[in-house]
Design an enzyme around this catalytic site. Structure first.
Site, short mmCIF file in Angstrom:
data_model
loop_
_atom_site.label_atom_id
_atom_site.label_comp_id
_atom_site.label_asym_id
_atom_site.label_seq_id
_atom_site.Cartn_x
_atom_site.Cartn_y
_atom_site.Cartn_z
N CYS A 177 0.83 -1.20 0.00
CA CYS A 177 0.00 0.00 0.00
C CYS A 177 0.87 1.26 0.00
O CYS A 177 1.49 1.57 -1.01
CB CYS A 177 -0.98 -0.03 1.17
SG CYS A 177 -2.36 1.12 0.97
N HIS A 227 -3.83 -5.58 1.48
CA HIS A 227 -3.64 -5.86 2.90
C HIS A 227 -4.18 -7.26 3.20
O HIS A 227 -5.18 -7.68 2.64
CB HIS A 227 -4.39 -4.83 3.76
CG HIS A 227 -3.85 -3.45 3.67
ND1 HIS A 227 -2.63 -3.09 4.20
CD2 HIS A 227 -4.36 -2.33 3.09
CE1 HIS A 227 -2.41 -1.81 3.96
NE2 HIS A 227 -3.44 -1.32 3.29
#
Length: 340
Positions: free
Chosen positions: A183, A280
């Site tokens: 991310c 994630h």
């Protein structure tokens, strides 16, 4: 109604409870209906005089004493866990003894680190020597460096540079180490990060680490979705979620790290040393974790089932609460009536 819960394992539990009451206003204090003491080790009879004193001094009941649960893991929220627990190490000791090889994994503790539970499966992995490294701490040698998510990517990128991580990462790659960006960590790996709207701070742009050929622009609308797909490395299944404001574009993304249901994701460098993704929960799939650890240099990875472990420990906690707290009294205090 309010119940004060104190951690006796930290010490000073009676001071914590009495001191908290003393700092409350009269109206706030009146809302406190009792205490729960958590993480108690040893013989409850030795604690009983203290519990009697606490009830007499405050006029409020102790509703239960929860035991310290050894070999226990519960995901933290915002705060980083103080140390790596040992649970899975005990449960798969036989496999570890058969092969003492461990993969050294380090993660920098960014000032605005986010989604650190991404790394719980690695912290619990019996074949991984996992360390969080704070800014300013000596950066140890590792087989794998992972750049985590961030709530302020440009600011944390500046912090990384001030702490010497850019040079350490370059050296790590020169010596054939592996690097993952997740991310915000993915965004740091590109050529540039643009924030024209000031989503994470002052509007502007920052140079990335320049390790992958793409740029990222932060947009007003955040991407938020649950996703499934496969890992490009060994076609292993993955599942997790995306939550990011950045839109990344560039030639590096033509070699994706994952093939998700809705689109490709991330990038793998041409030399296969760098793996970048927005996903994630990357390490919650045993097959994907095995593939990533093998890619990072662990010859015989055997990953425990993290989901099963998490659910088992939640059940352990629920059993302890049911056994050591007076459920009917708690329900009465909260106006819920007795449990049938």
């Amino acid at each position: 109604p309010v119940i004060l819960i104190a951690d006796i394992d930290r010490g000073g539990v009676f001071a914590h409870l009495v001191g908290t009451l003393e700092l409350l206003s009269d109206s706030e204090r009146a809302r406190v209906v009792g205490f729960v003491i958590n993480r108690f080790r040893g013989d409850i009879a030795l604690l009983q005089p203290g519990l009697d004193w606490l009830e007499k001094y405050t006029g409020k009941p102790v509703l239960g004493v929860l035991p310290y649960l050894h070999d226990f893991h519960l995901e933290a929220e915002d705060a980083l866990p103080p140390s790596s627990p040992l649970p899975c190490r005990e449960r798969v000791r036989e496999r570890v003894e058969a092969s003492e090889e461990k993969l050294r994994v380090i993660v920098p503790v960014l000032p605005h680190i986010s989604n650190h539970t991404d790394f719980d499966p690695l912290r619990l992995h019996p074949q991984v020597e996992f360390s969080y490294v704070t800014m300013g701490e000596t950066i140890p040698a590792a087989d794998l460096i992972i750049l985590p998510g961030s709530k302020s990517v440009r600011g944390d990128l500046d912090s990384l540079r001030r702490a010497g991580w850019d040079a350490a990462i370059d050296k790590h790659l020169r010596y054939s180490g592996k690097l993952i960006g997740i991310c915000g960590g993915l965004q740091m790996l590109g050529r540039a990060l643009h924030d024209p709207l000031g989503i994470e701070g002052e509007p502007g742009s920052s140079a990335g680490l320049g390790l992958l050929e793409f740029d990222t622009t932060l947009a007003a609308e955040k991407q938020l979705r649950n996703v499934r797909g496969t890992l490009a490395l060994e076609d292993a299944p993955v599942a997790g979620y995306e939550i990011h404001a950045g839109i990344s574009e560039g030639p590096a993304l033509q070699h994706p790290a994952l093939q998700l249901e809705h689109c490709p994701d991330g990038a793998v460098s041409d030399d296969r040393q760098i793996f970048a993704t927005y996903l994630h929960g990357l390490f919650e799939s045993p097959q994907a974790t095995d593939a990533l650890l093998h890619w990072a240099g662990l010859a015989d990875a055997s990953t425990p089932d993290y989901h099963a472990r998490r659910e088992a420990d939640i059940d352990r906690l629920a059993d302890a609460v049911e056994q050591h707290l007076d459920g009917n009294r708690l329900r009465a205090l909260f106006g819920l009536g007795e449990r049938i």
